[in-house]
Design a protein around this motif. Structure first.
Motif, PDB file in Angstrom:
ATOM      1  N   GLN A  34       0.828  -1.204   0.000  1.00 47.52           N
ATOM      2  CA  GLN A  34       0.000   0.000   0.000  1.00 47.52           C
ATOM      3  C   GLN A  34       0.859   1.250   0.000  1.00 47.52           C
ATOM      4  O   GLN A  34       0.537   2.240  -0.672  1.00 47.52           O
ATOM      5  CB  GLN A  34      -0.922  -0.011   1.220  1.00 47.52           C
ATOM      6  N   ALA A  35       1.968   1.236   0.764  1.00 48.28           N
ATOM      7  CA  ALA A  35       2.861   2.395   0.823  1.00 48.28           C
ATOM      8  C   ALA A  35       3.486   2.681  -0.539  1.00 48.28           C
ATOM      9  O   ALA A  35       3.616   3.839  -0.948  1.00 48.28           O
ATOM     10  CB  ALA A  35       3.945   2.169   1.874  1.00 48.28           C
ATOM     11  N   VAL A  36       3.881   1.623  -1.250  1.00 55.98           N
ATOM     12  CA  VAL A  36       4.450   1.798  -2.592  1.00 55.98           C
ATOM     13  C   VAL A  36       3.417   2.413  -3.527  1.00 55.98           C
ATOM     14  O   VAL A  36       3.712   3.322  -4.311  1.00 55.98           O
ATOM     15  CB  VAL A  36       4.952   0.443  -3.138  1.00 55.98           C
TER      16      VAL A  36
ATOM     17  N   PRO B 140      -8.856  -3.478  -0.709  1.00 58.30           N
ATOM     18  CA  PRO B 140      -9.044  -3.330   0.743  1.00 58.30           C
ATOM     19  C   PRO B 140      -7.927  -2.497   1.370  1.00 58.30           C
ATOM     20  O   PRO B 140      -6.746  -2.795   1.201  1.00 58.30           O
ATOM     21  CB  PRO B 140      -9.000  -4.775   1.249  1.00 58.30           C
ATOM     22  N   LEU B 141      -8.315  -1.459   2.104  1.00 59.26           N
ATOM     23  CA  LEU B 141      -7.349  -0.643   2.831  1.00 59.26           C
ATOM     24  C   LEU B 141      -7.134  -1.158   4.240  1.00 59.26           C
ATOM     25  O   LEU B 141      -6.025  -1.169   4.757  1.00 59.26           O
ATOM     26  CB  LEU B 141      -7.823   0.818   2.892  1.00 59.26           C
ATOM     27  N   SER B 142      -8.197  -1.554   4.900  1.00 62.66           N
ATOM     28  CA  SER B 142      -8.114  -2.096   6.257  1.00 62.66           C
ATOM     29  C   SER B 142      -9.230  -3.106   6.427  1.00 62.66           C
ATOM     30  O   SER B 142     -10.263  -3.032   5.747  1.00 62.66           O
ATOM     31  CB  SER B 142      -8.241  -0.979   7.302  1.00 62.66           C
TER      32      SER B 142
ATOM     33  N   ARG C 266      -3.771   2.462   8.012  1.00 63.55           N
ATOM     34  CA  ARG C 266      -2.425   2.948   8.316  1.00 63.55           C
ATOM     35  C   ARG C 266      -1.518   2.630   7.134  1.00 63.55           C
ATOM     36  O   ARG C 266      -1.023   1.518   6.999  1.00 63.55           O
ATOM     37  CB  ARG C 266      -1.882   2.299   9.593  1.00 63.55           C
ATOM     38  N   VAL C 267      -1.309   3.616   6.281  1.00 59.20           N
ATOM     39  CA  VAL C 267      -0.455   3.436   5.103  1.00 59.20           C
ATOM     40  C   VAL C 267       0.863   4.149   5.360  1.00 59.20           C
ATOM     41  O   VAL C 267       0.899   5.384   5.413  1.00 59.20           O
ATOM     42  CB  VAL C 267      -1.133   3.980   3.836  1.00 59.20           C
ATOM     43  N   PRO C 268       1.956   3.411   5.570  1.00 65.03           N
ATOM     44  CA  PRO C 268       3.237   4.045   5.903  1.00 65.03           C
ATOM     45  C   PRO C 268       3.760   4.928   4.776  1.00 65.03           C
ATOM     46  O   PRO C 268       3.384   4.784   3.610  1.00 65.03           O
ATOM     47  CB  PRO C 268       4.172   2.856   6.145  1.00 65.03           C
TER      48      PRO C 268
ATOM     49  N   PRO D 125       2.611   7.770   8.999  1.00 64.68           N
ATOM     50  CA  PRO D 125       1.694   7.016   8.144  1.00 64.68           C
ATOM     51  C   PRO D 125       0.406   7.805   7.920  1.00 64.68           C
ATOM     52  O   PRO D 125      -0.038   8.556   8.791  1.00 64.68           O
ATOM     53  CB  PRO D 125       1.422   5.737   8.950  1.00 64.68           C
ATOM     54  N   ARG D 126      -0.172   7.637   6.761  1.00 62.13           N
ATOM     55  CA  ARG D 126      -1.447   8.294   6.490  1.00 62.13           C
ATOM     56  C   ARG D 126      -2.560   7.465   7.080  1.00 62.13           C
ATOM     57  O   ARG D 126      -2.662   6.255   6.844  1.00 62.13           O
ATOM     58  CB  ARG D 126      -1.664   8.474   4.988  1.00 62.13           C
TER      59      ARG D 126
END
Length: 300
Positions: free
Chosen positions: A90-92, A163-165, A187-189, A196-197
């Motif tokens: 997700q962070a990428v 899906p984000l969470s 929580r996206v680093p 994290p966002r």
């Protein structure tokens, strides 16, 4: 399709590009002066089981000993490895501007197979006392609903149906009671420096999430939302006249995009080991759902 360890093409196995993303993040030593069995081969075995829903002992021999694959999946589900891999992917995506932060929230019920029953109670010394079965069910997020024994998956999805969470509860849990838990799990680093966002641009959900507590939660965080008002709530507000207050804001155009979370649920349920729960332990089933979400992100 990708080539397996014995040269046999395996449907659904990791491609070279997907493996290049995961490989640097995986442990290289067992901590006991030994090395792990080939991670790629084991993960391909886990993917095969996720897609087919087969028993662990029925995994094809090309993936190696089924006991190794089963233990690796249990370990990574318990220590949060699947969750860390998901957050990295997700962070990428976020670093490249690939996440649509107009998110949507919903839940889906999953029927528990009879093999999912029988986990021991969480409390030591429970024995066969009264409440033994109920304690085990609550601890392993199994509940009774109209469909029988079920588990419920609560999730948020970005605007691209990913899906984000996600969290899991017993099947009888109301959707609205888990709204804050799902939001807090986002929580996206950041790949570089920074926090994290955790906050989306907007949130959309159906009437099951329409209550004053959820709206107050979103207002405190300054999050725009589009949640339709329930008919009985609207009637009660109108009966009170001017004392009933103003109607909550609602954007019908934004609400029409709520189908993205339904499509995200559809993607997750393409994995048969997710659409039917076979795992006894709630933590292991959560690991299966998280691994399925990871594959959705890798292949989106």
């Amino acid at each position: 399709m990708s080539e397996g360890a014995d040269g046999v093409l395996s449907r659904g196995a990791l491609t070279d590009d997907e493996w290049s993303v995961l490989e640097p993040l995986l442990p290289t030593s067992t901590g006991r002066c030994g090395r792990w069995r080939d991670h790629r081969q084991v993960i391909n075995g886990i993917i095969h089981r996720l897609g087919t829903g087969c028993q662990w002992r029925q995994l094809p021999a090309r993936y190696g000993p089924w006991q190794t694959i089963h233990k690796r999946h249990m370990l990574w589900s318990a220590d949060g490895t699947w969750q860390r891999l998901l957050q990295h992917v997700q962070a990428v995506a976020d670093a490249g501007g690939g996440i649509d932060w107009n998110i949507n929230i919903d839940s889906t019920s999953v029927r528990a197979h009879q093999h999912a029953a029988g986990a021991p109670a969480a409390c030591v010394g429970a024995g066969r006392k009264k409440g033994y079965a109920q304690t085990a069910m609550l601890h392993e997020v199994l509940g009774r609903s109209r469909g029988g024994f079920t588990t419920k998956i609560h999730l948020s999805a970005d605007g691209k149906c990913r899906p984000l969470s996600l969290i899991i509860t017993s099947g009888q849990r109301a959707d609205c009671t888990q709204f804050e838990a799902v939001m807090d799990k986002i929580r996206v680093p950041c790949l570089g420096l920074g926090r994290p966002r955790r906050l989306p641009d907007s949130v959309s959900a159906d009437r099951a999430y329409s209550n004053s507590l959820i709206r107050a939660y979103l207002r405190r965080r300054g999050i725009r939302h589009s949640i339709p008002e329930k008919s009985d709530t609207k009637s009660a507000r109108l009966r009170r006249g001017s004392r009933g207050g103003r109607p909550p804001g609602f954007d019908p155009t934004r609400y029409r995009a709520r189908n993205t979370v339904e499509r995200a649920i559809n993607k997750i349920k393409h994995f048969r080991a997710v659409s039917t729960r076979y795992d006894k332990r709630g933590a292991i089933y959560l690991g299966s759902v998280t691994a399925a979400a990871l594959l959705i992100w890798l292949r989106s």
